[in-house]
Design a protein around this motif. Sequence first.
Motif, PDB file in Angstrom:
ATOM      1  N   TRP A 147      21.338  44.239  29.329  1.00 30.70           N
ATOM      2  CA  TRP A 147      22.542  43.903  30.103  1.00 30.70           C
ATOM      3  C   TRP A 147      22.897  44.886  31.210  1.00 30.70           C
ATOM      4  O   TRP A 147      23.833  44.677  31.967  1.00 30.70           O
ATOM      5  N   ASP A 148      22.127  45.955  31.306  1.00 41.00           N
ATOM      6  CA  ASP A 148      22.412  46.936  32.361  1.00 41.00           C
ATOM      7  C   ASP A 148      21.584  46.691  33.619  1.00 41.00           C
ATOM      8  O   ASP A 148      21.642  47.499  34.554  1.00 41.00           O
ATOM      9  N   ALA A 149      20.823  45.605  33.657  1.00 40.37           N
ATOM     10  CA  ALA A 149      20.040  45.268  34.854  1.00 40.37           C
ATOM     11  C   ALA A 149      20.314  43.811  35.221  1.00 40.37           C
ATOM     12  O   ALA A 149      20.498  42.977  34.318  1.00 40.37           O
ATOM     13  N   PRO A 150      20.351  43.499  36.525  1.00 40.04           N
ATOM     14  CA  PRO A 150      20.767  42.159  36.963  1.00 40.04           C
ATOM     15  C   PRO A 150      20.093  41.004  36.210  1.00 40.04           C
ATOM     16  O   PRO A 150      20.774  40.083  35.765  1.00 40.04           O
ATOM     17  N   ASP A 151      18.774  41.060  36.024  1.00 43.75           N
ATOM     18  CA  ASP A 151      18.103  39.928  35.373  1.00 43.75           C
ATOM     19  C   ASP A 151      18.431  39.803  33.888  1.00 43.75           C
ATOM     20  O   ASP A 151      18.151  38.776  33.276  1.00 43.75           O
ATOM     21  N   GLY A 152      18.997  40.844  33.317  1.00 45.26           N
ATOM     22  CA  GLY A 152      19.347  40.783  31.897  1.00 45.26           C
ATOM     23  C   GLY A 152      20.825  40.487  31.663  1.00 45.26           C
ATOM     24  O   GLY A 152      21.276  40.463  30.520  1.00 45.26           O
ATOM     25  N   MET A 153      21.566  40.265  32.743  1.00 46.41           N
ATOM     26  CA  MET A 153      23.027  40.150  32.614  1.00 46.41           C
ATOM     27  C   MET A 153      23.511  38.761  32.214  1.00 46.41           C
ATOM     28  O   MET A 153      24.523  38.266  32.695  1.00 46.41           O
ATOM     29  N   GLU A 154      22.773  38.112  31.319  1.00 49.54           N
ATOM     30  CA  GLU A 154      23.275  36.892  30.684  1.00 49.54           C
ATOM     31  C   GLU A 154      22.641  36.827  29.306  1.00 49.54           C
ATOM     32  O   GLU A 154      21.777  37.646  28.977  1.00 49.54           O
ATOM     33  N   ILE A 155      23.092  35.883  28.483  1.00 52.84           N
ATOM     34  CA  ILE A 155      22.511  35.785  27.141  1.00 52.84           C
ATOM     35  C   ILE A 155      21.022  35.452  27.285  1.00 52.84           C
ATOM     36  O   ILE A 155      20.666  34.465  27.923  1.00 52.84           O
ATOM     37  N   PRO A 156      20.151  36.274  26.717  1.00 55.75           N
ATOM     38  CA  PRO A 156      18.717  36.017  26.863  1.00 55.75           C
ATOM     39  C   PRO A 156      18.341  34.654  26.263  1.00 55.75           C
ATOM     40  O   PRO A 156      18.837  34.264  25.212  1.00 55.75           O
ATOM     41  N   HIS A 175      30.352  31.173  27.978  1.00 59.08           N
ATOM     42  CA  HIS A 175      29.533  32.316  28.389  1.00 59.08           C
ATOM     43  C   HIS A 175      28.046  32.066  28.186  1.00 59.08           C
ATOM     44  O   HIS A 175      27.261  33.013  28.058  1.00 59.08           O
ATOM     45  N   GLN A 176      27.675  30.815  28.123  1.00 63.23           N
ATOM     46  CA  GLN A 176      26.253  30.482  28.013  1.00 63.23           C
ATOM     47  C   GLN A 176      25.593  30.674  29.380  1.00 63.23           C
ATOM     48  O   GLN A 176      26.254  30.589  30.415  1.00 63.23           O
ATOM     49  N   PRO A 177      24.271  30.925  29.372  1.00 62.05           N
ATOM     50  CA  PRO A 177      23.575  31.078  30.652  1.00 62.05           C
ATOM     51  C   PRO A 177      23.802  29.853  31.534  1.00 62.05           C
ATOM     52  O   PRO A 177      23.902  28.757  30.996  1.00 62.05           O
ATOM     53  N   PRO A 178      23.918  30.024  32.823  1.00 63.01           N
ATOM     54  CA  PRO A 178      23.672  31.273  33.570  1.00 63.01           C
ATOM     55  C   PRO A 178      24.921  32.129  33.781  1.00 63.01           C
ATOM     56  O   PRO A 178      24.949  32.934  34.712  1.00 63.01           O
ATOM     57  N   ASP A 186      37.895  41.670  29.092  1.00 60.93           N
ATOM     58  CA  ASP A 186      39.033  41.958  28.210  1.00 60.93           C
ATOM     59  C   ASP A 186      39.682  40.644  27.756  1.00 60.93           C
ATOM     60  O   ASP A 186      40.891  40.606  27.536  1.00 60.93           O
ATOM     61  N   THR A 187      38.903  39.594  27.680  1.00 62.81           N
ATOM     62  CA  THR A 187      39.296  38.219  27.319  1.00 62.81           C
ATOM     63  C   THR A 187      39.907  37.431  28.483  1.00 62.81           C
ATOM     64  O   THR A 187      40.167  36.246  28.345  1.00 62.81           O
ATOM     65  N   GLU A 188      40.119  38.093  29.600  1.00 60.36           N
ATOM     66  CA  GLU A 188      40.603  37.347  30.760  1.00 60.36           C
ATOM     67  C   GLU A 188      39.414  37.044  31.677  1.00 60.36           C
ATOM     68  O   GLU A 188      38.661  37.961  32.026  1.00 60.36           O
ATOM     69  N   GLU A 189      39.258  35.763  32.051  1.00 63.14           N
ATOM     70  CA  GLU A 189      38.125  35.388  32.907  1.00 63.14           C
ATOM     71  C   GLU A 189      38.435  35.757  34.358  1.00 63.14           C
ATOM     72  O   GLU A 189      39.483  35.396  34.885  1.00 63.14           O
ATOM     73  N   TRP A 248      33.055  39.590  24.596  1.00 68.60           N
ATOM     74  CA  TRP A 248      32.571  38.584  25.543  1.00 68.60           C
ATOM     75  C   TRP A 248      31.719  37.527  24.839  1.00 68.60           C
ATOM     76  O   TRP A 248      31.750  36.351  25.175  1.00 68.60           O
ATOM     77  N   THR A 249      30.953  37.961  23.833  1.00 65.65           N
ATOM     78  CA  THR A 249      30.004  37.064  23.175  1.00 65.65           C
ATOM     79  C   THR A 249      30.662  36.187  22.108  1.00 65.65           C
ATOM     80  O   THR A 249      30.284  35.028  21.923  1.00 65.65           O
TER      81      THR A 249
END
Length: 345
Positions: A147-156, A175-178, A186-189, A248-249
Amino acid sequence: LAFADPIQPGKCGPPDNLPEDVNPINCCPPEFRGTIIDFTPPPPSKPLRVRPAAHLVDSDYIHKFIKAIEIMKSLPEDHPHSFMQQAAVHCAYCNDSYKQQGHSNLNIQVHKSWLFFPFHRQYLYFFEKICGKLIGDPDFAIPFWNWDAPDGMEIPGMYTHRESPLYDALRNADHQPPCVVDLQYDTEEKHRSREDQVVLNLSTMHRQMISGANTTSLFMGNPYHAGDRPCAGSGTIEGVPHDTLHTWTGDKSRPYLENMGTFYSAARDPMFYGHHANVDRMWYLWKTIDATRQDFGDKDWLETFFYFYDENAQMVRFKVKDCLDTEKLGYTYQKVDIPWKNAKP
Ligand code: C2O
């Protein structure tokens, strides 16, 4: 005063801080009848297991991981290698099933202090060894959620197929991909564009790993000795993005954001282990940033230990001092880009 004997086997009780209206559960490990042994590191000559980024693996790898989790989920619930028992390890140490030795009014809590990184490293170590044992591949390494790199910033992707043992129905449906992660969630979108969110995430990582984490206790959390009340203070990464990504998850239609959003259920989501592998990778990376960044030298920290069932269902006492170096534990992380290194806000 050393925090040396934090728990005694057989002294595990019902969780002390379950959310109020959650049905009572037992998080204690199955009783162990043999002799508890001290952890001994694996022989150094073996090639290292390389934990891969979850979004970069091939289908052969995914099948192996699925197989391991499938077997774990099929074991009887009281088997120490069953998925429910693996999840219960987290509950026991995080929902206050154990008291401090000699301080029966004080709970053991592995979050919000200097115990956070070592406890979770040890826990994942055995989770990985058990996966390897169950599929007959002792070199198997669990994936990390990058999650610390752009391509990993969603649920794999591997975690998102409904029929898969890696799937968990109790996750935030929005919060499902993409959908891109918000590391400061903090629970606020916030509804930022993907681009803006990625830039913000990278500067958040820069702050949590570099500019805001230049002392050991800032990064790792505050000291927590025997006789202290739990929750002395979290390190940077534990708060953000560790806690925030749990929130978030988790499923926002459940009262405590189960599964990932609350301690007692978090490890029931297979993503938990991918999330924590990346948290563990942050500890590993932090020490490579510059020579001043080093682990605590405090004896109380080094001598603290936790109990785990190993891959042979043997109960093991694992000291913090024996888990400081991933290579001595036989594993490392896939080398991927570290885009937050220069992402100064
Ligand atoms: Cu033990 Cu991610 O928390």
